[in-house]
Write a protein that holds these residues in place. Structure first.
Motif, mmCIF file in Angstrom:
data_model
loop_
_atom_site.group_PDB
_atom_site.id
_atom_site.type_symbol
_atom_site.label_atom_id
_atom_site.label_comp_id
_atom_site.label_asym_id
_atom_site.label_seq_id
_atom_site.Cartn_x
_atom_site.Cartn_y
_atom_site.Cartn_z
ATOM 1 N N ASP A 14 29.653 4.925 34.590
ATOM 2 C CA ASP A 14 30.671 5.074 33.631
ATOM 3 C C ASP A 14 31.359 3.676 33.358
ATOM 4 O OD1 ASP A 14 32.048 4.705 36.066
ATOM 5 O OD2 ASP A 14 33.433 6.003 35.878
ATOM 6 N N ALA A 15 30.710 2.536 33.577
ATOM 7 C CA ALA A 15 31.437 1.122 33.249
ATOM 8 C C ALA A 15 31.448 1.015 31.607
ATOM 9 C CB ALA A 15 30.727 0.279 34.119
ATOM 10 N N ASP A 16 32.409 0.269 31.393
ATOM 11 C CA ASP A 16 32.519 0.144 29.868
ATOM 12 C C ASP A 16 31.954 -1.422 29.837
ATOM 13 O OD1 ASP A 16 34.686 -1.515 27.952
ATOM 14 O OD2 ASP A 16 33.803 0.381 27.185
ATOM 15 N N LEU A 17 30.945 -1.800 28.839
ATOM 16 C CA LEU A 17 30.459 -2.813 28.708
ATOM 17 C C LEU A 17 31.528 -3.879 28.244
ATOM 18 C CD1 LEU A 17 26.960 -2.299 27.382
ATOM 19 C CD2 LEU A 17 27.583 -3.425 29.428
ATOM 20 N N ALA A 18 32.180 -3.550 27.442
ATOM 21 C CA ALA A 18 33.256 -4.648 26.979
ATOM 22 C C ALA A 18 34.177 -5.043 27.760
ATOM 23 C CB ALA A 18 33.955 -3.969 25.801
ATOM 24 N N GLU A 19 34.462 -4.038 28.903
ATOM 25 C CA GLU A 19 35.349 -4.370 29.945
ATOM 26 C C GLU A 19 34.487 -5.580 30.795
ATOM 27 O OE1 GLU A 19 37.795 -2.621 33.511
ATOM 28 O OE2 GLU A 19 36.703 -1.190 32.441
ATOM 29 N N PHE A 20 33.449 -5.045 31.199
ATOM 30 C CA PHE A 20 32.712 -5.837 31.823
ATOM 31 C C PHE A 20 32.569 -7.349 31.474
ATOM 32 C CE2 PHE A 20 28.191 -7.335 32.984
ATOM 33 C CZ PHE A 20 28.333 -7.730 34.231
ATOM 34 N N GLY A 21 32.290 -7.398 30.210
ATOM 35 C CA GLY A 21 32.086 -8.826 29.465
ATOM 36 C C GLY A 21 33.286 -9.438 29.662
ATOM 37 N N ARG A 22 34.573 -8.893 29.393
ATOM 38 C CA ARG A 22 35.827 -9.608 29.581
ATOM 39 C C ARG A 22 35.990 -10.272 31.238
ATOM 40 N NH1 ARG A 22 37.352 -5.433 26.285
ATOM 41 N NH2 ARG A 22 38.285 -4.175 28.128
ATOM 42 N N LEU A 23 35.581 -9.251 32.106
ATOM 43 C CA LEU A 23 35.712 -9.653 33.145
ATOM 44 C C LEU A 23 34.864 -10.968 33.747
ATOM 45 C CD1 LEU A 23 36.425 -8.480 36.378
ATOM 46 C CD2 LEU A 23 34.156 -7.488 36.376
ATOM 47 N N LEU A 24 33.566 -11.173 33.123
ATOM 48 C CA LEU A 24 32.959 -12.097 33.412
ATOM 49 C C LEU A 24 33.317 -13.318 32.719
ATOM 50 C CD1 LEU A 24 29.124 -10.640 32.824
ATOM 51 C CD2 LEU A 24 30.473 -11.050 34.976
ATOM 52 N N ALA A 25 34.071 -13.295 31.384
ATOM 53 C CA ALA A 25 34.325 -14.249 30.679
ATOM 54 C C ALA A 25 35.793 -14.984 31.381
ATOM 55 C CB ALA A 25 34.741 -14.003 29.440
ATOM 56 N N ASP A 26 36.496 -13.856 31.865
ATOM 57 C CA ASP A 26 37.789 -14.430 32.663
ATOM 58 C C ASP A 26 37.433 -15.110 34.022
ATOM 59 O OD1 ASP A 26 39.121 -13.394 30.556
ATOM 60 O OD2 ASP A 26 39.806 -11.635 31.547
ATOM 61 N N ARG B 97 23.863 1.533 36.991
ATOM 62 C CA ARG B 97 22.953 1.147 35.895
ATOM 63 C C ARG B 97 23.059 -0.245 35.896
ATOM 64 N NH1 ARG B 97 24.441 3.410 30.238
ATOM 65 N NH2 ARG B 97 22.481 2.545 29.833
ATOM 66 N N PHE B 98 21.996 -0.953 35.494
ATOM 67 C CA PHE B 98 21.839 -2.450 35.602
ATOM 68 C C PHE B 98 22.095 -2.826 34.235
ATOM 69 C CE2 PHE B 98 18.381 -5.813 36.208
ATOM 70 C CZ PHE B 98 18.974 -6.441 37.275
ATOM 71 N N ALA B 99 23.132 -3.815 34.252
ATOM 72 C CA ALA B 99 23.845 -4.620 33.145
ATOM 73 C C ALA B 99 23.443 -6.105 33.224
ATOM 74 C CB ALA B 99 25.230 -4.247 33.150
ATOM 75 N N ALA B 100 23.469 -6.674 32.044
ATOM 76 C CA ALA B 100 23.054 -7.952 31.782
ATOM 77 C C ALA B 100 24.117 -8.837 30.929
ATOM 78 C CB ALA B 100 21.626 -8.388 31.489
ATOM 79 N N LEU B 101 24.390 -10.015 31.238
ATOM 80 C CA LEU B 101 24.636 -11.224 30.201
ATOM 81 C C LEU B 101 23.801 -12.039 29.914
ATOM 82 C CD1 LEU B 101 28.302 -12.626 29.453
ATOM 83 C CD2 LEU B 101 26.798 -14.220 30.534
ATOM 84 N N LEU B 102 23.619 -12.341 28.675
ATOM 85 C CA LEU B 102 23.016 -13.687 28.171
ATOM 86 C C LEU B 102 24.027 -14.340 27.398
ATOM 87 C CD1 LEU B 102 19.394 -12.271 27.295
ATOM 88 C CD2 LEU B 102 20.024 -13.843 29.305
ATOM 89 N N GLY B 103 24.133 -15.679 27.702
ATOM 90 C CA GLY B 103 25.217 -16.606 27.222
ATOM 91 C C GLY B 103 25.052 -17.834 27.619
ATOM 92 N N TYR B 104 26.316 -18.725 27.205
ATOM 93 C CA TYR B 104 26.207 -20.107 27.366
ATOM 94 C C TYR B 104 27.713 -20.368 28.102
ATOM 95 C CZ TYR B 104 22.637 -20.619 23.953
ATOM 96 O OH TYR B 104 21.352 -20.177 23.274
ATOM 97 N N LEU B 105 27.360 -21.007 29.275
ATOM 98 C CA LEU B 105 28.800 -21.311 29.987
ATOM 99 C C LEU B 105 28.996 -22.904 29.606
ATOM 100 C CD1 LEU B 105 31.210 -21.172 31.968
ATOM 101 C CD2 LEU B 105 29.433 -21.459 33.774
ATOM 102 N N SER B 106 30.035 -23.133 29.002
ATOM 103 C CA SER B 106 30.288 -24.499 28.675
ATOM 104 C C SER B 106 31.600 -25.146 29.647
ATOM 105 C CB SER B 106 31.026 -24.695 27.514
ATOM 106 O OG SER B 106 29.894 -24.102 26.387
#
Length: 153
Positions: free
Chosen positions: A18-30, A72-81
């Motif tokens: 039931d995890a929210d992807l947008a929340e997961f993305g904010r968690l990683l970004a923070d 569930r298996f989630a992923a992030l693809l992106g760039y860390l500067s």
């Protein structure tokens, strides 16, 4: 212009169904806003996209037991500067991995295994991020890092 290092990243982890992807993305970004520790602290800016790698699954336990939703298996693809790092990709990825793991465990608890955080090719980020990915950006990042990352956005 700010002296920076840009690392293409793949982050994968199990999440509650039931995890929210947008929340997961904010968690990683923070989590990677300051991936270094102590005297080795430096600024970070993450941008990319998060998405599910698998469809939701429901399995029934033996007999007439309750229905259990699986992780569930989630992923992030992106760039860390990053700026202020010593310039070694391996160390930046290790710092990011530590920060991401701490954030995921704090938010979701122990899910059985730590998130995987690894450097990949920039082409993989561009070619493999699905159109349905939820966009991720570190809010309030150092403006110089955002400017340095602009060609990759």
């Amino acid at each position: 212009m700010l002296d920076s290092l840009i690392v293409p990243l793949l982050v994968t982890t199990d999440l509650p169904p039931d995890a929210d992807l947008a929340e997961f993305g904010r968690l990683l970004a923070d989590a990677v806003r300051e991936p270094g520790r102590g005297e080795g602290s430096y600024a970070g800016f993450l941008h990319g996209g998060v998405f599910w790698l698998d469809p939701p699954r429901v399995s029934a336990e033996r007999g007439e037991g309750p229905v259990v939703e699986e992780l569930r298996f989630a992923a992030l693809l992106g760039y860390l500067s990053v700026s202020g790092a010593c310039g070694r990709v391996k160390e930046v990825v290790a710092d990011a991995g530590r920060a991401v793991t701490e954030a995921v465990v704090a938010r979701y608890g122990d899910l059985g295994s730590a998130p995987a955080v690894m450097a990949i090719r920039a082409e993989d980020v561009r070619e493999r991020t699905p159109p349905s990915a939820v966009p991720v950006r570190t809010a309030g990042a150092v403006p110089g890092l955002v400017a340095a990352a602009r060609p990759y956005m």
